[in-house]
Design a protein around this motif. Structure first.
Motif, PDB file in Angstrom:
ATOM      1  N   VAL A  18       6.271   9.095 -11.912  1.00 41.94           N
ATOM      2  CA  VAL A  18       6.253   9.987 -13.073  1.00 41.94           C
ATOM      3  C   VAL A  18       6.231   9.201 -14.378  1.00 41.94           C
ATOM      4  CG1 VAL A  18       7.468  11.832 -14.263  1.00 41.94           C
ATOM      5  CG2 VAL A  18       7.424  11.780 -11.760  1.00 41.94           C
ATOM      6  N   ILE A  19       7.213   8.303 -14.546  1.00 42.49           N
ATOM      7  CA  ILE A  19       7.321   7.561 -15.816  1.00 42.49           C
ATOM      8  C   ILE A  19       6.303   6.427 -15.873  1.00 42.49           C
ATOM      9  CG2 ILE A  19       8.842   6.173 -17.252  1.00 42.49           C
ATOM     10  CD1 ILE A  19      11.195   7.752 -16.135  1.00 42.49           C
ATOM     11  N   GLY A  20       6.267   5.594 -14.832  1.00 41.28           N
ATOM     12  CA  GLY A  20       5.408   4.409 -14.854  1.00 41.28           C
ATOM     13  C   GLY A  20       3.931   4.746 -14.967  1.00 41.28           C
ATOM     14  N   MET A  21       3.417   5.584 -14.085  1.00 46.08           N
ATOM     15  CA  MET A  21       2.002   5.932 -14.102  1.00 46.08           C
ATOM     16  C   MET A  21       1.634   6.715 -15.354  1.00 46.08           C
ATOM     17  SD  MET A  21       0.692   4.518 -11.467  1.00 46.08           S
ATOM     18  CE  MET A  21      -0.918   5.311 -11.387  1.00 46.08           C
ATOM     19  N   ILE A  55      10.372   9.011  -9.460  1.00 49.60           N
ATOM     20  CA  ILE A  55      10.573   9.325 -10.881  1.00 49.60           C
ATOM     21  C   ILE A  55      10.223   8.121 -11.751  1.00 49.60           C
ATOM     22  CG2 ILE A  55      12.298   9.905 -12.625  1.00 49.60           C
ATOM     23  CD1 ILE A  55      13.727  11.551 -10.473  1.00 49.60           C
ATOM     24  N   LEU A  56      10.740   6.950 -11.376  1.00 48.03           N
ATOM     25  CA  LEU A  56      10.539   5.758 -12.202  1.00 48.03           C
ATOM     26  C   LEU A  56       9.108   5.226 -12.131  1.00 48.03           C
ATOM     27  CD1 LEU A  56      13.884   3.862 -11.444  1.00 48.03           C
ATOM     28  CD2 LEU A  56      13.305   5.223 -13.459  1.00 48.03           C
ATOM     29  N   PHE A  63      17.390   9.784  -1.619  1.00 49.78           N
ATOM     30  CA  PHE A  63      17.724   9.506  -3.012  1.00 49.78           C
ATOM     31  C   PHE A  63      16.958   8.294  -3.530  1.00 49.78           C
ATOM     32  CE2 PHE A  63      20.328   7.185  -6.111  1.00 49.78           C
ATOM     33  CZ  PHE A  63      20.447   8.142  -7.101  1.00 49.78           C
ATOM     34  N   PHE A  64      16.886   7.259  -2.721  1.00 47.69           N
ATOM     35  CA  PHE A  64      16.196   6.024  -3.100  1.00 47.69           C
ATOM     36  C   PHE A  64      14.726   6.301  -3.410  1.00 47.69           C
ATOM     37  CE2 PHE A  64      13.687   2.293  -1.847  1.00 47.69           C
ATOM     38  CZ  PHE A  64      14.224   1.326  -2.692  1.00 47.69           C
ATOM     39  N   PHE A  65      14.053   7.025  -2.533  1.00 47.23           N
ATOM     40  CA  PHE A  65      12.630   7.298  -2.743  1.00 47.23           C
ATOM     41  C   PHE A  65      12.405   8.307  -3.867  1.00 47.23           C
ATOM     42  CE2 PHE A  65      12.247   5.383   1.476  1.00 47.23           C
ATOM     43  CZ  PHE A  65      11.125   4.587   1.287  1.00 47.23           C
ATOM     44  N   PHE A  99       0.828  -1.202   0.000  1.00 51.20           N
ATOM     45  CA  PHE A  99       0.000   0.000   0.000  1.00 51.20           C
ATOM     46  C   PHE A  99       0.868   1.260   0.000  1.00 51.20           C
ATOM     47  CE2 PHE A  99      -2.357   3.320   2.373  1.00 51.20           C
ATOM     48  CZ  PHE A  99      -3.387   3.513   1.460  1.00 51.20           C
ATOM     49  N   THR A 100       1.952   1.254   0.789  1.00 54.73           N
ATOM     50  CA  THR A 100       2.846   2.409   0.833  1.00 54.73           C
ATOM     51  C   THR A 100       3.525   2.630  -0.512  1.00 54.73           C
ATOM     52  OG1 THR A 100       3.257   2.041   3.194  1.00 54.73           O
ATOM     53  CG2 THR A 100       4.834   3.417   2.000  1.00 54.73           C
ATOM     54  N   THR A 101       3.949   1.549  -1.146  1.00 53.00           N
ATOM     55  CA  THR A 101       4.578   1.664  -2.465  1.00 53.00           C
ATOM     56  C   THR A 101       3.594   2.221  -3.484  1.00 53.00           C
ATOM     57  OG1 THR A 101       5.989  -0.244  -1.938  1.00 53.00           O
ATOM     58  CG2 THR A 101       5.824   0.406  -4.254  1.00 53.00           C
ATOM     59  N   PHE A 102       2.354   1.752  -3.423  1.00 51.82           N
ATOM     60  CA  PHE A 102       1.335   2.288  -4.331  1.00 51.82           C
ATOM     61  C   PHE A 102       1.110   3.772  -4.074  1.00 51.82           C
ATOM     62  CE2 PHE A 102      -3.089   3.157  -5.493  1.00 51.82           C
ATOM     63  CZ  PHE A 102      -3.068   2.783  -6.824  1.00 51.82           C
ATOM     64  N   ARG A 103       1.117   4.177  -2.806  1.00 50.58           N
ATOM     65  CA  ARG A 103       0.992   5.602  -2.473  1.00 50.58           C
ATOM     66  C   ARG A 103       2.127   6.408  -3.111  1.00 50.58           C
ATOM     67  NH1 ARG A 103       0.690   6.773   3.708  1.00 50.58           N
ATOM     68  NH2 ARG A 103       0.784   8.886   2.825  1.00 50.58           N
ATOM     69  N   LEU A 104       3.331   5.874  -3.031  1.00 48.84           N
ATOM     70  CA  LEU A 104       4.476   6.569  -3.605  1.00 48.84           C
ATOM     71  C   LEU A 104       4.329   6.721  -5.115  1.00 48.84           C
ATOM     72  CD1 LEU A 104       7.338   4.831  -1.610  1.00 48.84           C
ATOM     73  CD2 LEU A 104       6.684   7.240  -1.446  1.00 48.84           C
TER      74      LEU A 104
END
Length: 273
Positions: free
Chosen positions: A221-224, A217-218, A210-212, A178-183
């Motif tokens: 921004v790009i994926g969605m 971005i990946l 940096f990791f988050f 769920f947290t990853t989906f939020r991100l």
């Protein structure tokens, strides 16, 4: 021989008329909204039960018109008929138990609001949109599945890295997913890394941010954006196909006109010669 509609009784014609039923559904929806404000009055209860009776009469009229097999073989009728039977159960339960707290019946009461979907039948263009939506979902199923796998892998990775530092976000696989989906939806993208950074060293905090940021971005921004663009393209693909077909027809017509013009010019030159 008279049309089938003229042979139907007035009862069947009235209670299978979509315009009348949609008007009752609108009234029913207003009553549901009023009841959600905890407003209770005998008039509201009377109208509510009256709407349910009309829905029952509609169900009976359709049984007369289509037969039991024809009625229950249609998904829309199955949905409507099930809601009617459930609502009758709620009314019967209220008569039997009075003001007792019957949780099952209260859950069934919530299903009343689903009758609002019948209103959408008045908008014919929604059928085309729904067809395109189903087609787009089918064509993008692989893309959605791939993105789901990516979310799962990243969630498990984040869980293994930050489970101890942020158990409220990555304490278990479900919370981590769920947290990853939020991100990826750009929700809480700075709150989560800031919360983790405050619980680790300064160097580790920089790595966390940096990791988050890379995840944002990946994935966000790009994926969605990729998923949105592909889904929208598939939604309007049929319209594009129609436009391409129209353009091809226009080109062929123009080619035929040019050929005829050339023949006319040749004939004119021949006469002049």
């Amino acid at each position: 021989m008279e049309p089938k509609e003229k042979n139907e009784s007035a009862f069947v014609r009235i209670f299978t008329n979509d315009n009348y039923i949609l008007a009752v559904i609108c009234l029913f929806t207003v009553l549901v909204v009023i009841q959600e404000f905890d407003i209770s009055h005998w008039i509201i209860r009377f109208l509510h039960h009256g709407c349910t009776v009309i829905f029952l009469l509609e169900m009976i009229a359709k049984h007369i018109k289509l037969g039991a097999k024809g009625y229950w073989s249609d998904l829309q009728n199955i949905f409507d008929g099930s809601l009617v039977l459930m609502q009758l159960g709620v009314i019967a339960g209220s008569w039997i138990f009075g003001h007792m707290d019957v949780s099952v019946l209260m859950v069934l009461r919530v299903l009343r609001i689903f009758r609002v979907f019948r209103i959408l039948k008045a908008f014919k263009d929604l059928k085309v949109i729904g067809k395109n939506f189903v087609g787009a979902m089918r064509k993008c199923a692989g893309l959605f599945a791939s993105f789901g796998v990516i979310i799962l892998v990243i969630a498990l990775l984040c869980g293994s890295l930050f489970k101890d530092e942020a158990p409220e976000y990555f304490g278990d696989p479900f919370a981590s997913i769920f947290t990853t989906f939020r991100l990826f939806t750009i929700e809480g993208w700075y709150e989560i890394p800031d919360a983790i950074s405050s619980r680790v060293s300064e160097v580790a905090g920089g790595f966390v941010r940096f990791f988050f940021a890379m995840l944002l971005i990946l994935g966000g921004v790009i994926g969605m954006s990729l998923i949105n663009s592909v889904f929208v393209d598939e939604m309007v693909a049929d319209n594009n196909d129609d436009m391409k077909e129209d353009i091809r027809d226009l080109k062929s017509q123009i080619a035929e006109m040019n050929a005829k013009m050339e023949k006319l010019l040749e004939m004119q030159k021949g006469k002049e010669g």
